[in-house]
Design a protein around this motif. Structure first.
Motif, PDB file in Angstrom:
ATOM      1  N   ASN A  42      42.911  39.098   2.503  1.00  0.00           N
ATOM      2  CA  ASN A  42      42.903  40.484   4.415  1.00  0.00           C
ATOM      3  C   ASN A  42      43.698  41.198   4.603  1.00  0.00           C
ATOM      4  O   ASN A  42      43.387  42.453   4.801  1.00  0.00           O
ATOM      5  CB  ASN A  42      42.984  39.538   4.875  1.00  0.00           C
ATOM      6  N   GLU A  43      45.052  40.975   3.722  1.00  0.00           N
ATOM      7  CA  GLU A  43      46.267  42.008   3.969  1.00  0.00           C
ATOM      8  C   GLU A  43      45.859  42.896   3.163  1.00  0.00           C
ATOM      9  O   GLU A  43      46.661  44.071   3.806  1.00  0.00           O
ATOM     10  CB  GLU A  43      47.647  41.096   3.597  1.00  0.00           C
ATOM     11  N   GLN A  44      44.842  43.040   1.719  1.00  0.00           N
ATOM     12  CA  GLN A  44      44.711  44.512   0.830  1.00  0.00           C
ATOM     13  C   GLN A  44      44.143  44.998   1.586  1.00  0.00           C
ATOM     14  O   GLN A  44      44.271  46.222   1.721  1.00  0.00           O
ATOM     15  CB  GLN A  44      44.649  43.524  -0.424  1.00  0.00           C
ATOM     16  N   ILE A  45      43.269  44.788   1.964  1.00  0.00           N
ATOM     17  CA  ILE A  45      42.296  45.486   3.067  1.00  0.00           C
ATOM     18  C   ILE A  45      42.659  45.745   4.324  1.00  0.00           C
ATOM     19  O   ILE A  45      42.277  47.401   4.241  1.00  0.00           O
ATOM     20  CB  ILE A  45      40.830  43.841   3.309  1.00  0.00           C
ATOM     21  N   ALA A  46      43.711  45.238   4.973  1.00  0.00           N
ATOM     22  CA  ALA A  46      44.225  46.169   5.896  1.00  0.00           C
ATOM     23  C   ALA A  46      44.680  46.909   5.453  1.00  0.00           C
ATOM     24  O   ALA A  46      45.117  48.659   6.259  1.00  0.00           O
ATOM     25  CB  ALA A  46      44.634  44.652   7.145  1.00  0.00           C
ATOM     26  N   LEU A  47      45.878  47.062   4.232  1.00  0.00           N
ATOM     27  CA  LEU A  47      46.505  48.384   4.183  1.00  0.00           C
ATOM     28  C   LEU A  47      45.721  48.910   3.703  1.00  0.00           C
ATOM     29  O   LEU A  47      46.270  50.465   3.352  1.00  0.00           O
ATOM     30  CB  LEU A  47      47.192  47.380   3.126  1.00  0.00           C
ATOM     31  N   SER A  48      44.418  48.786   3.507  1.00  0.00           N
ATOM     32  CA  SER A  48      43.923  50.040   2.656  1.00  0.00           C
ATOM     33  C   SER A  48      43.418  51.174   3.801  1.00  0.00           C
ATOM     34  O   SER A  48      42.659  52.216   3.434  1.00  0.00           O
ATOM     35  CB  SER A  48      42.722  49.526   1.606  1.00  0.00           C
ATOM     36  N   GLN A  49      43.608  50.672   5.134  1.00  0.00           N
ATOM     37  CA  GLN A  49      43.115  51.568   6.388  1.00  0.00           C
ATOM     38  C   GLN A  49      44.612  52.653   6.200  1.00  0.00           C
ATOM     39  O   GLN A  49      43.893  53.528   7.424  1.00  0.00           O
ATOM     40  CB  GLN A  49      42.824  50.864   7.279  1.00  0.00           C
ATOM     41  N   VAL A  50      45.342  51.794   5.947  1.00  0.00           N
ATOM     42  CA  VAL A  50      46.841  52.986   6.704  1.00  0.00           C
ATOM     43  C   VAL A  50      46.712  54.128   6.400  1.00  0.00           C
ATOM     44  O   VAL A  50      46.678  55.102   7.029  1.00  0.00           O
ATOM     45  CB  VAL A  50      48.107  52.153   5.822  1.00  0.00           C
ATOM     46  N   ALA A  51      46.276  54.712   5.008  1.00  0.00           N
ATOM     47  CA  ALA A  51      46.140  55.765   4.544  1.00  0.00           C
ATOM     48  C   ALA A  51      45.305  56.779   5.557  1.00  0.00           C
ATOM     49  O   ALA A  51      45.346  57.604   5.954  1.00  0.00           O
ATOM     50  CB  ALA A  51      45.682  56.049   2.895  1.00  0.00           C
ATOM     51  N   GLU A  52      44.422  55.755   5.941  1.00  0.00           N
ATOM     52  CA  GLU A  52      42.945  56.818   6.467  1.00  0.00           C
ATOM     53  C   GLU A  52      43.778  56.685   8.172  1.00  0.00           C
ATOM     54  O   GLU A  52      43.506  58.096   9.289  1.00  0.00           O
ATOM     55  CB  GLU A  52      41.972  55.738   6.678  1.00  0.00           C
ATOM     56  N   LEU A  53      44.134  56.204   8.786  1.00  0.00           N
ATOM     57  CA  LEU A  53      44.989  55.766   9.703  1.00  0.00           C
ATOM     58  C   LEU A  53      46.184  56.984   9.668  1.00  0.00           C
ATOM     59  O   LEU A  53      45.857  57.561  11.297  1.00  0.00           O
ATOM     60  CB  LEU A  53      45.641  54.339  10.199  1.00  0.00           C
ATOM     61  N   ILE A  54      46.505  57.104   9.459  1.00  0.00           N
ATOM     62  CA  ILE A  54      48.168  58.315   8.732  1.00  0.00           C
ATOM     63  C   ILE A  54      47.179  59.633   9.559  1.00  0.00           C
ATOM     64  O   ILE A  54      48.291  60.903   9.826  1.00  0.00           O
ATOM     65  CB  ILE A  54      48.667  58.345   7.333  1.00  0.00           C
ATOM     66  N   ASN A  55      46.163  59.872   8.715  1.00  0.00           N
ATOM     67  CA  ASN A  55      45.419  61.076   8.187  1.00  0.00           C
ATOM     68  C   ASN A  55      45.126  61.659  10.019  1.00  0.00           C
ATOM     69  O   ASN A  55      44.700  62.863  10.188  1.00  0.00           O
ATOM     70  CB  ASN A  55      43.814  61.105   7.280  1.00  0.00           C
ATOM     71  N   LYS A  56      44.713  60.565  10.969  1.00  0.00           N
ATOM     72  CA  LYS A  56      43.804  60.770  11.920  1.00  0.00           C
ATOM     73  C   LYS A  56      45.146  60.906  13.271  1.00  0.00           C
ATOM     74  O   LYS A  56      44.981  61.297  14.136  1.00  0.00           O
ATOM     75  CB  LYS A  56      43.204  59.552  12.497  1.00  0.00           C
ATOM     76  N   LYS A  57      46.413  61.261  12.899  1.00  0.00           N
ATOM     77  CA  LYS A  57      47.601  61.243  13.750  1.00  0.00           C
ATOM     78  C   LYS A  57      47.285  62.761  14.860  1.00  0.00           C
ATOM     79  O   LYS A  57      46.728  63.407  14.071  1.00  0.00           O
ATOM     80  CB  LYS A  57      48.677  61.222  13.288  1.00  0.00           C
ATOM     81  N   ILE A  58      47.428  62.198  15.255  1.00  0.00           N
ATOM     82  CA  ILE A  58      47.354  63.767  16.352  1.00  0.00           C
ATOM     83  C   ILE A  58      48.633  63.770  17.320  1.00  0.00           C
ATOM     84  O   ILE A  58      49.580  62.896  17.356  1.00  0.00           O
ATOM     85  CB  ILE A  58      46.588  63.853  17.537  1.00  0.00           C
ATOM     86  N   SER A  59      49.094  65.163  17.404  1.00  0.00           N
ATOM     87  CA  SER A  59      51.004  65.448  18.318  1.00  0.00           C
ATOM     88  C   SER A  59      50.485  65.576  19.961  1.00  0.00           C
ATOM     89  O   SER A  59      48.850  66.425  20.086  1.00  0.00           O
ATOM     90  CB  SER A  59      50.723  66.849  16.991  1.00  0.00           C
ATOM     91  N   ILE A  60      51.229  65.836  20.017  1.00  0.00           N
ATOM     92  CA  ILE A  60      51.330  65.078  21.831  1.00  0.00           C
ATOM     93  C   ILE A  60      52.390  65.015  22.056  1.00  0.00           C
ATOM     94  O   ILE A  60      53.511  64.634  22.124  1.00  0.00           O
ATOM     95  CB  ILE A  60      50.359  64.596  22.709  1.00  0.00           C
ATOM     96  N   ASN A  61      52.959  66.593  22.957  1.00  0.00           N
ATOM     97  CA  ASN A  61      54.264  67.048  23.353  1.00  0.00           C
ATOM     98  C   ASN A  61      55.390  66.954  21.984  1.00  0.00           C
ATOM     99  O   ASN A  61      56.507  66.077  22.290  1.00  0.00           O
ATOM    100  CB  ASN A  61      54.504  66.748  24.577  1.00  0.00           C
ATOM    101  N   GLY A  62      54.756  67.399  21.149  1.00  0.00           N
ATOM    102  CA  GLY A  62      56.217  67.353  20.308  1.00  0.00           C
ATOM    103  C   GLY A  62      55.668  65.246  19.571  1.00  0.00           C
ATOM    104  O   GLY A  62      56.878  65.596  18.091  1.00  0.00           O
ATOM    105  N   ILE A  63      55.034  64.487  19.848  1.00  0.00           N
ATOM    106  CA  ILE A  63      55.224  63.095  19.223  1.00  0.00           C
ATOM    107  C   ILE A  63      54.444  62.878  18.583  1.00  0.00           C
ATOM    108  O   ILE A  63      52.676  63.152  19.272  1.00  0.00           O
ATOM    109  CB  ILE A  63      55.059  62.328  20.325  1.00  0.00           C
TER     110      ILE A  63
END
Length: 869
Positions: free
Chosen positions: A747-768
């Motif tokens: 389960n942990e491996q499956i969950a951590l496999s989502q990390v790269a996808e989540l990082i790609n979805k980051k947005i910037s708000i007021n420099g954060i």
């Protein structure tokens, strides 16, 4: 200078020389009086005499009674330590007359002891009498050498004593002592005059002589009692202060060593002014805790247990002021036992038991204190949102009452964030609780039975140790619409006491046979209760009562009671001498035994205990009984029942080399009569108290056969031999744990496999840099791991993740190190958690939360973007 021990002994010796019988102090936990939280006066153990329901073989008594006043009517707990004389625990010196001598002797002897034995200056003593008590007033003038100008009359508030709203009562005559003008704490108040019963600390009461001569009826009318009594009380610590020439009760010898020990462990020097308040509080409260627990009390959330817990927490809080932030009270009570254990041996006997309980409570309270601070922070956050700046009184009281927060601590925490507290509202809440306590502490006779007296016996003689059938005269009886109650002069029926149930059996009156429903003690009497006869029974002075005990019932109870004694001996062998009995219940089906110990017994320890007891049974020891003076029994180190009150003569039950205990119950003739002993259950019933339930004889055999049938079923289902069962179960458990580990890793491996996808979805708000998303995980630990993994790859970032775990909303917020000083993860999670109907918190860099409303989870996750915008 006289020591405190000398002063106590001189008081007792003086009244013994006047024909008084020295009686032992009753326990501070009044196990036989549900109307009291604690023994709060020396007269408590004689309450039945004043109420007319009991008598003693003596008519004059003297003792030093252990007293706790920290609840109900007498509740000055918050004043203890602030002045020189308030205590939660103290000793009360007293002498009594039960229908014997009266005002003349009481006044004459009190004056003689104070002025001739203890040599107190006559010109420093004052006497007060009740406003209409001309008899006492004239006696002070005629039989003492007091200056007549020093005798004064006072009203009901100061000089009239009542047991309750109704019942025995009478005028008081008090003796006061002038300590000198330097003790007046109001000398700078304009118009103040030092006076007896005044407001300052100069002239203090040292002895109260109560003359019980009336009975107050429901209409408030005073009716003369047929017998008049004397009940006196002198504060031991206060008279020691005067005789030792000290300026405070806390400076007498029995406190000095305790306070010195507190100085040592805290590295804070004691001061007689307000800076010494923590030392005084801890010294006083340590005494109250050790004596109450040694007499059978236990900290809890209600009744006297709640008061014991409050005393402990108050001592702990004052320890914090001395820099004592780890458990320490359990160390102080050892010094108390060293100082006072000579007079009160029970605090030495039960010291280890008390220390274990106190230390566990201290550890628990330190955790509770932390929870209280967390609660206050939540309250403050809610107040900020509602734009409220005053912490309401109910909340202040809740922090005080539930979490042990002193009001000044709450006030200080409020001030730090610019708030104030509602002190008046707190006082209202506090007084409401005090009123409730007082309403539960009415000192009254709970037995409303209307007795018809036939004979004048003052007690029931129990002869049931040696006979199961007997005939007796009837002392008194009562009949209501349900039951017939009879008090015999002699009984072979055992009355419930010492944890043993009452006998079953029958009685016969004028040829009519009735089944016994119960037998209870009322003072020194046995009360036999039966159903009403269908036909009227004419009971007169010469009526003979025939009693018959159920032989089978008694035989089974005897075996179980003897087993309880053997069990205590076996537990001490296996666990150690710190074990103390904390209660028991014995009937014909088996028994339960409560004892002081903090750890669950292992299977091996339980087996060892069973083997030892059954070894005693096999040895077939003769069970002998002897009657000894209590002092002799104490010197022989014979085990006493925890918290029990004993008379001058005690009954000792000896079972060979196995056991020697004080006990008034019925027992088998030989240990072999027990047959077989079997432990049924072992469990925890309170902090530091565990319970063993056991059976003997046929009941024990039946239980053993039942266990055997279970083992046979397991053998069949697993296809193993008996000695292989444990090995097979251990392997199954190991296999189960391995499977669970594999599933969790997957389960942990499956969950951590989502990390790269989540990082790609980051947005910037007021420099954060912001990542907010719902993820699929099956436990909170993995959700937290995912957030931490993302956090380690980012800078200037906030990660907010949510998940549906088991139908509940789970949230985690992570903030990178370069941002956490400006934006706190706990602040973000606290706001967002409310949207899913929950709450949470944590560190500045990582915080978690949970909530009930999964449907709002997506909206809550997205809201972080609006917060940052």
């Amino acid at each position: 200078m006289k020591s405190a021990n000398q002063i106590r002994q001189e008081f007792i010796d003086y009244f013994v020389s006047k024909g008084h019988t020295k009686v032992l102090s009753s326990p501070v936990i009044p196990l036989d009086d549900p109307t009291l939280l604690f023994t709060n006066a020396g007269m408590n153990q004689f309450k039945d005499i004043f109420l007319g329901t009991g008598k003693r073989e003596y008519t004059r008594a003297v003792n030093s009674q252990k007293v706790i006043r920290a609840g109900g009517k007498h509740n000055d707990l918050d004043e203890v330590g602030k002045d020189s004389y308030h205590h939660s625990f103290f000793e009360m010196l007293g002498n009594w007359s039960f229908g014997d001598y009266y005002k003349k002797e009481a006044i004459e002897w009190a004056w003689d002891l104070l002025t001739n034995v203890w040599k107190l200056p006559i010109d420093k003593l004052f006497a007060t009498v009740y406003t209409t008590d001309d008899e006492a007033f004239e006696l002070w003038k005629s039989i003492t050498s007091i200056d007549n100008s020093r005798i004064s009359r006072h009203g009901e508030k100061d000089n009239f004593w009542s047991m309750g709203d109704t019942g025995p009562c009478g005028p008081c005559s008090e003796i006061h002592y002038d300590r000198g003008e330097e003790y007046c704490n109001l000398k700078n108040v304009p118009g103040h005059v030092c006076a007896v019963n005044g407001d300052c600390d100069r002239i203090i009461e040292i002895w109260n002589l109560v003359f019980i001569q009336f009975n107050r009826d429901q209409d408030g009318k005073l009716i003369d009692l047929p017998a008049k009594h004397v009940d006196t009380g002198m504060g031991f610590e206060r008279i020691c202060q005067i005789l030792q020439g000290q300026d405070s009760n806390y400076h007498i010898d029995i406190f000095k060593d305790i306070i010195s020990f507190i100085e040592k462990i805290s590295s804070v020097k004691y001061s007689a002014d307000e800076n010494g308040t923590p030392h005084r509080v801890i010294a006083d409260h340590a005494r109250a805790l050790l004596f109450s627990i040694s007499d059978g009390g236990m900290p809890s959330n209600e009744g006297r247990g709640y008061v014991i817990r409050r005393i402990l927490r108050r001592a702990s809080r004052f320890g914090n002021k001395l820099g004592l932030n780890e458990p320490f009270i359990y160390k102080v009570v050892e010094k108390v036992a060293e100082v006072m254990g000579g007079e009160f041996s029970e605090i030495k006997t039960h010291l280890t038991h008390a220390q274990k309980i106190i230390k566990a409570e201290e550890v628990s309270f330190l955790k509770t204190l932390s929870k209280g601070i967390e609660l206050f922070n939540k309250i403050a956050l809610d107040m900020t949102e509602k734009k409220i700046s005053v912490v309401d009184g109910e909340t202040v009281f809740k922090l005080y009452d539930t979490f042990g927060f002193p009001v000044d601590l709450t006030e200080q925490m409020a001030e730090e964030i610019g708030y104030t507290i509602d002190s008046q509202g707190f006082e209202i809440a506090m007084n409401k609780q005090k009123d409730q306590s007082r309403s539960n502490q009415k000192f009254k006779n709970t037995e409303e039975t209307n007795w018809i007296e036939l004979n004048d016996s003052i007690f029931t003689e129990f002869i049931g140790y040696t006979t199961l059938e007997c005939t007796s005269e009837i002392v008194k009886y009562s009949i209501d619409d349900k039951f017939l109650r009879i008090i015999p002069a002699v009984s072979c029926l055992y009355a419930e006491s010492g944890g043993q149930v009452a006998d079953k059996g029958s009685i016969e009156l004028n040829g009519t046979k009735l089944i016994v429903r119960d037998v209870q003690k009322d003072g020194e009497y046995f009360v036999i209760k039966t159903d009403l006869s269908k036909e009227p029974i004419n009971i007169i002075k010469d009526t003979q009562l025939k009693m018959t005990v159920d032989k089978i019932f008694r035989k089974n109870v005897r075996a179980n009671h003897s087993s309880a004694h053997l069990l205590q001996s076996a537990i001490k062998q296996v666990l150690g001498d710190h074990i103390a009995q904390a209660g028991s219940y014995v009937d014909d089906q088996g028994f339960r035994f409560d004892y002081s110990h903090y750890d669950k017994l292992s299977d091996e320890q339980l087996r060892d205990i069973e083997v030892i007891v059954n070894g005693y049974v096999k040895d077939n020891y003769v069970i002998n009984t002897e009657v000894l003076p209590f002092d002799v029994a104490k010197k022989q180190n014979i085990t006493a029942l925890f918290g029990e009150k004993y008379g001058d003569m005690v009954r000792v039950i000896r079972m060979g080399d196995a056991s020697a205990e004080l006990c008034g119950g019925t027992h088998a003739e030989r240990t072999g009569d027990i047959g077989y002993f079997k432990i049924l259950t072992e469990s925890s019933i309170a902090a530091g108290i565990r319970r063993i339930e056991a059976a003997t004889g046929q009941k024990a055999v039946e239980k053993a056969l039942f266990h055997k049938s279970i083992v046979e079923s397991i053998k069949d289902s697993m296809s193993v031999k008996e000695h292989q069962i444990i090995e097979r179960i251990d392997k199954l458990n190991d296999d189960k744990r391995e499977l669970e580990r594999n599933i969790n890793d997957l389960n942990e491996q499956i969950a951590l496999s989502q990390v790269a996808e989540l990082i790609n979805k980051k947005i910037s708000i007021n420099g954060i840099n912001v990542i907010s998303a719902l993820v699929k995980v099956n436990d909170n630990r993995i959700l937290k791991t995912v957030a931490e993994n993302i956090r380690s790859t980012m800078s200037m970032g906030i990660i907010l993740l949510g998940a549906d775990i088991g139908g509940k909303a789970a949230l985690v917020c992570a903030v990178t190190d370069d941002l956490k000083d400006k934006i706190k993860a706990g602040q973000i999670i606290g706001q967002i958690a409310k949207m899913v109907g929950g709450g949470g918190g944590g560190a500045p860099h990582l915080a978690t939360a949970g909530g009930k409303d999964v449907s709002k989870l997506k909206e809550a996750i997205e809201s972080v973007k609006g917060m940052l915008s």
